[in-house]
Each structure stands twice: as structure tokens, then as C-alpha cells.
Design an enzyme around this catalytic site. Structure first.
Site, PDB file in Angstrom:
ATOM      1  N   LYS A 114     -65.061  -4.084  75.424  1.00  0.00           N
ATOM      2  CA  LYS A 114     -64.830  -2.748  76.021  1.00  0.00           C
ATOM      3  C   LYS A 114     -64.250  -1.755  75.046  1.00  0.00           C
ATOM      4  O   LYS A 114     -64.551  -0.565  75.090  1.00  0.00           O
ATOM      5  CB  LYS A 114     -63.948  -2.834  77.274  1.00  0.00           C
ATOM      6  CG  LYS A 114     -62.649  -3.597  77.078  1.00  0.00           C
ATOM      7  CD  LYS A 114     -62.758  -4.993  77.595  1.00  0.00           C
ATOM      8  CE  LYS A 114     -61.731  -5.899  76.979  1.00  0.00           C
ATOM      9  NZ  LYS A 114     -61.600  -7.158  77.668  1.00  0.00           N
ATOM     10  N   GLU A 127     -72.396  -5.056  80.711  1.00  0.00           N
ATOM     11  CA  GLU A 127     -71.821  -5.286  82.048  1.00  0.00           C
ATOM     12  C   GLU A 127     -70.526  -6.095  81.966  1.00  0.00           C
ATOM     13  O   GLU A 127     -69.563  -5.830  82.694  1.00  0.00           O
ATOM     14  CB  GLU A 127     -72.843  -6.034  82.918  1.00  0.00           C
ATOM     15  CG  GLU A 127     -72.433  -6.224  84.359  1.00  0.00           C
ATOM     16  CD  GLU A 127     -72.371  -4.901  85.127  1.00  0.00           C
ATOM     17  OE1 GLU A 127     -71.256  -4.480  85.431  1.00  0.00           O
ATOM     18  OE2 GLU A 127     -73.418  -4.315  85.425  1.00  0.00           O
ATOM     19  N   VAL A 140     -66.750  -4.597  81.635  1.00  0.00           N
ATOM     20  CA  VAL A 140     -65.981  -3.936  82.703  1.00  0.00           C
ATOM     21  C   VAL A 140     -65.845  -4.850  83.919  1.00  0.00           C
ATOM     22  O   VAL A 140     -66.837  -5.207  84.552  1.00  0.00           O
ATOM     23  CB  VAL A 140     -66.647  -2.602  83.124  1.00  0.00           C
ATOM     24  CG1 VAL A 140     -65.832  -1.917  84.214  1.00  0.00           C
ATOM     25  CG2 VAL A 140     -66.803  -1.672  81.934  1.00  0.00           C
ATOM     26  N   ILE A 175     -67.853  -8.575  88.177  1.00  0.00           N
ATOM     27  CA  ILE A 175     -68.290  -7.570  89.166  1.00  0.00           C
ATOM     28  C   ILE A 175     -69.427  -6.740  88.569  1.00  0.00           C
ATOM     29  O   ILE A 175     -69.257  -6.138  87.512  1.00  0.00           O
ATOM     30  CB  ILE A 175     -67.125  -6.623  89.566  1.00  0.00           C
ATOM     31  CG1 ILE A 175     -65.950  -7.406  90.136  1.00  0.00           C
ATOM     32  CG2 ILE A 175     -67.609  -5.556  90.554  1.00  0.00           C
ATOM     33  CD1 ILE A 175     -64.738  -6.544  90.503  1.00  0.00           C
ATOM     34  N   GLU A 214     -55.939 -10.299  76.423  1.00  0.00           N
ATOM     35  CA  GLU A 214     -56.487 -10.004  75.100  1.00  0.00           C
ATOM     36  C   GLU A 214     -55.653 -10.752  74.061  1.00  0.00           C
ATOM     37  O   GLU A 214     -54.506 -11.115  74.326  1.00  0.00           O
ATOM     38  CB  GLU A 214     -56.391  -8.494  74.830  1.00  0.00           C
ATOM     39  CG  GLU A 214     -57.158  -7.629  75.809  1.00  0.00           C
ATOM     40  CD  GLU A 214     -58.639  -7.975  75.837  1.00  0.00           C
ATOM     41  OE1 GLU A 214     -59.315  -7.838  74.820  1.00  0.00           O
ATOM     42  OE2 GLU A 214     -59.119  -8.402  76.912  1.00  0.00           O
ATOM     43  N   LYS A 219     -62.262   0.532  80.072  1.00  0.00           N
ATOM     44  CA  LYS A 219     -63.215   0.256  81.151  1.00  0.00           C
ATOM     45  C   LYS A 219     -63.481   1.524  81.977  1.00  0.00           C
ATOM     46  O   LYS A 219     -64.615   1.802  82.372  1.00  0.00           O
ATOM     47  CB  LYS A 219     -62.683  -0.883  82.027  1.00  0.00           C
ATOM     48  CG  LYS A 219     -62.609  -2.205  81.249  1.00  0.00           C
ATOM     49  CD  LYS A 219     -61.742  -3.248  81.926  1.00  0.00           C
ATOM     50  CE  LYS A 219     -61.742  -4.554  81.151  1.00  0.00           C
ATOM     51  NZ  LYS A 219     -60.723  -5.515  81.597  1.00  0.00           N
ATOM     52  N   GLY A 251     -61.624 -14.149  82.317  1.00  0.00           N
ATOM     53  CA  GLY A 251     -61.848 -15.595  82.208  1.00  0.00           C
ATOM     54  C   GLY A 251     -63.229 -15.894  81.657  1.00  0.00           C
ATOM     55  O   GLY A 251     -64.169 -15.096  81.822  1.00  0.00           O
TER      56      GLY A 251
END
Ligand code: HSE
Length: 415
Positions: A97, A121, A124, A128, A182, A197, A294
Site C-alpha cells: 500500500k 486488491e 487495502v 475484503i 508492518e 489505504k 495476515g
């Protein structure tokens, strides 16, 4: 027909290994990881050493490899890899990100210029599918606001310290051990990670390119027991909430802790889970919840992007193409709880219209209106003096109470 994907993978940490496992356990879709570039020559690896390389060009210059999956930690190095790969005509999937948010405009233009697909994808909110939802489903609807919980580590820390009374240090350590944080967790706890994000989602929902330095991020590092006590007495949970909102063709983006009531779906988003609320002009409110961090959840999002490449999927950036000179502004007021040391602090933050005030021997707070522009200007001051600022939400009517219509209009209140 789905085309053959030969993947060159960069990085074999938590997400890289998660992807490897997810890929090997998904039925009906095959993609081949040809080579994995890693940095540390001495680290024990779980796969045969023939698959690894320490030379990035062995992947980047290999004409058989048509997809680069970039999952390394270092955003600057990742930028070099991604640029090189795109210029070589390879498609790129990344979960980084910071890389995407910092170079969003250049990367968007580069992938158009070279007619390749850059998908992110997984960068972020982990698993989801928010970017594709915005791209594919909300591509033609005007959106009014996106908000949510975009960082698993801080949500895990807030859940464990407040509800389960674990110490901050232990909760952070657990988040690190579980692979949520992080490698430098400052990015999580100071709200940089959710800001990146939010910047990415701002492009896909409102068609704007925001620069990280123009977006406010205040994290959870100055939260103390007084704030927790105040929040729980009032029935609030504390969450770190990014907001992207449009008002009269102006977009405001900021990341701040927020007091959340039970009526808000984010109230029930705990631990490493993330949640995104999308508010459309006609569709109303939509809520998505899933694991935000994760190896496996993020690996699954990477897999979904790889799978999308097999049918030539590309972001259309429709909101960018439709946007009518949407400007970014920080000149919006929010209703906030501010724990302060002396009245000088309130002057520094230029608070207006105090709704609630308490002055004690060792603890003072106000609930007042404050401009996001002032918070951005005084961010270092807030952190240095360990003030705590939290948006107070869910009370649209209460936010307006006591403000006559003209004041309410003139302060452009975020609510
Ligand atoms: N450190 C990030 C988080 C990982 O805690 O949400 C997922 O982006």
C-alpha cells in the site's frame, strides 16, 4: 480461455508464504510460480532452494515470466521492481500500500502507457474485495463517503487492551507474532498504513490522487486510560477510522481515532478484522467486513488478482475519467473529543463551539468542533504534547445541536 500465467514472485515473508499455500490449495485454477526472489541468503526456507534467486533480474528479464507478484517490504525497492516490470510489458500484482499510495499517479499512467495491468486488491483491507467492488459495482454511482477500519494491527491492539485488558506492549507483540503488523509498526499505530489505504480508495471512489503529506493521520499512540474511561462510560468503542468524504465536489480524507456507538456496524469489528462502509447517493449504506491482515487472507486477495489477470482484467479507473475537477480539501470541521493539558493547546488547535468540557486536577477534555486543517498543521504539536484527539461520531443530530443553521453551514461540518 484463461491464459497461462508464469509468476515471478518477489518476497517470501508472511504474505508470500500465505499466497504459496493458498495457490497450492485452490482447485480449478492453476498458475505457476516459476521463481521467487528473496534477499536474505542465510534465512532457512520452507521450499527447495532451486526455486529461489537473489538476483531480481533473473525474474525481471525472463521473457517466460509474464506476471510479477510483488510482496516485499521495502516500498522504494518495490517501486523500482514494479516500474521495471511494467516497462518490460509484464502484469503486476502487489500488496504494497505504501508503494501504491505514494506513486499512485505515476503507476496508473505507466500501466496505461505500457498496456499492462497493475492490480493491488490485497493492499487495502486484506481479504475484503473493496477495490473491485468500487471499480465494478459502484463505477457509475456517485459515492458520498467511504469510512471504516482499514488497519488490523491497531484494531487488534484496541480490542485486546480495552476489552481484554492486555498491556499495549503485549498486544502489539501478539499482532507482530501473528503477522498482522508492518515490520516497522509505527506505520500501523501512527495511522500511516490506513492513510495509504484511504488514498488508494479515494482514487477508486472519487477519482482523486491525494498525496500522503496532504492527508491527516493521527493514530492511537497518545491514547490513555482517561480516554478509555470516558469512552466506555459513554458506551463508545474506540476505533481508528479513515474517512473519505465528498461535499460539493470537494474531497476530504483523514485518519483519526473515532468513538463509535453500537448503532455503527464498525462497533462489532474487532481484533484483526477490517470493515468498510460505502455510502452511495442512491444505494445508501453498504458494509463489508473481513480479515484485514495476515498471510492467508492477504494471500487470498493476491490470488484473486492473479486469477483476474487470467481473463485480462484491468482497473478501468472510471471515477478518474468521470471526475469533474474534484479538489481535495482539509478545510472541514469535525466534532472531536480532545484531551488537552492547558488552554494553550485548545488555542493551538483553534477549537470552536465547545459542546462539553471537563477540567480536573490531572485531566482535561473538551468535545468541540475542530478543523482538519488545524489538526494537520498541529500534528507534531499534538503528538509531542501527547494530546488525544478522537472524532465523536454517530450522532448527526447531536453534532448539529446548539449550532444554528448558519453556523452549521459555515463550518462545513463533517458528520
Ligand atoms: N499492517 C497491516 C494491518 C497489514 O495491520 O492492517 C495489512 O495491510
Amino acid at each position: 480461455m484463461a491464459k497461462k500465467l508464469n509468476i515471478g514472485l518477489f518476497g517470501f515473508g508472511c504474505v508470500g508464504q500465505g499466497l504459496y499455500h493458498v495457490l497450492n490449495n485452490s482447485k480449478g485454477f492453476t498458475a505457476n510460480i516459476t521463481k521467487i526472489a528473496v534477499k536474505d541468503k542465510n534465512k532457512p526456507r520452507t521450499l527447495d532452494k532451486s526455486i529461489f534467486t537473489f538476483d531480481k533480474y533473473e525474474i525481471l528479464d525472463n521473457p517466460e515470466i509474464n506476471v510479477i507478484v510483488e510482496l516485499i517490504d521495502d516500498a522504494d525497492e518495490a517501486f523500482e521492481i514494479v516500474k521495471y516490470a511494467i516497462r518490460k510489458g509484464k502484469h503486476v500484482v502487489t500488496a504494497n500500500k505504501k508503494l501504491v499510495a505514494t506513486h499512485l499517479k505515476e503507476l496508473q499512467q505507466l500501466q496505461e502507457e505500457h498496456n499492462v495491468s497493475l492490480l493491488y486488491e490485497a493492499s487495502v483491507c486484506g481479504s475484503i474485495p473493496i477495490i473491485r467492488t468500487l471499480e465494478e459495482y459502484f463505477d457509475n454511482e456517485q459515492l458520498n463517503k467511504i469510512s471504516g477500519i482499514f488497519n488490523g494491527t491497531t484494531n487488534y491492539i484496541l480490542t485486546k487492551t480495552i476489552s481484554e485488558k492486555l498491556s499495549y506492549a503485549s498486544a502489539l507483540k501478539q499482532a507482530q507474532e501473528k503477522g498482522f503488523a508492518e515490520s516497522d509498526p509505527t506505520s500501523d499505530v501512527e495511522g500511516f498504513d490506513p492513510k495509504y489505504k484511504a488514498i488508494i480508495l479515494a482514487l477508486h471512489s472519487f477519482g482523486v490522487f491525494a498525496k500522503p503529506e496532504e492527508v491527516l493521520n493521527i493514530g492511537i499512540t497518545t491514547l490513555d486510560d482517561n480516554d478509555i474511561k470516558y469512552a466506555s462510560e459513554k458506551g463508545y468503542k474506540i476505533k481508528l477510522v479513515p474517512t473519505i468524504r465528498q461535499n460539493k465536489n470537494k474531497i476530504s480524507i483523514f485518519v483519526l481515532p473515532k468513538f463509535i456507538k453500537q448503532e455503527n456496524p464498525l462497533y462489532f469489528v474487532d481484533n484483526e478484522f477490517n470493515g468498510v462502509i460505502v455510502e452511495g447517493e442512491f444505494s445508501g449504506e453498504q458494509f463489508l467486513k473481513g480479515k484485514g491482515a495476515g498471510g492467508h487472507p492477504t494471500g487470498a486477495a493476491v490470488l484473486s488478482d492473479i486469477s483476474a489477470l487470467s481473463y485480462d482484467y484491468k482497473y478501468a479507473f472510471k471515477k478518474l475519467k468521470q471526475s469533474q475537477a474534484n479538489n481535495i480539501t482539509n478545510d472541514v470541521f469535525i466534532k472531536a473529543y480532545i484531551r488537552y493539558n492547558s488552554v494553550v493547546d485548545l488555542q493551538a488547535l483553534e477549537t470552536q463551539h465547545i459542546f462539553e468540557q471537563y477540567k480536573g486536577e490531572s485531566y482535561n477534555y473538551v468535545v468541540a468542533l475542530v478543523n482538519v486543517k488545524s489538526l494537520l498543521k498541529q500534528k507534531d504539536y499534538i503528538l509531542k504534547n501527547r494530546l488525544f484527539v478522537s472524532e465523536v461520531g454517530d450522532e448527526n443530530e447531536a453534532a448539529k445541536q446548539g449550532l444554528d443553521e448558519s453556523v452549521f453551514e459555515s463550518v462545513n461540518l463533517e458528520y
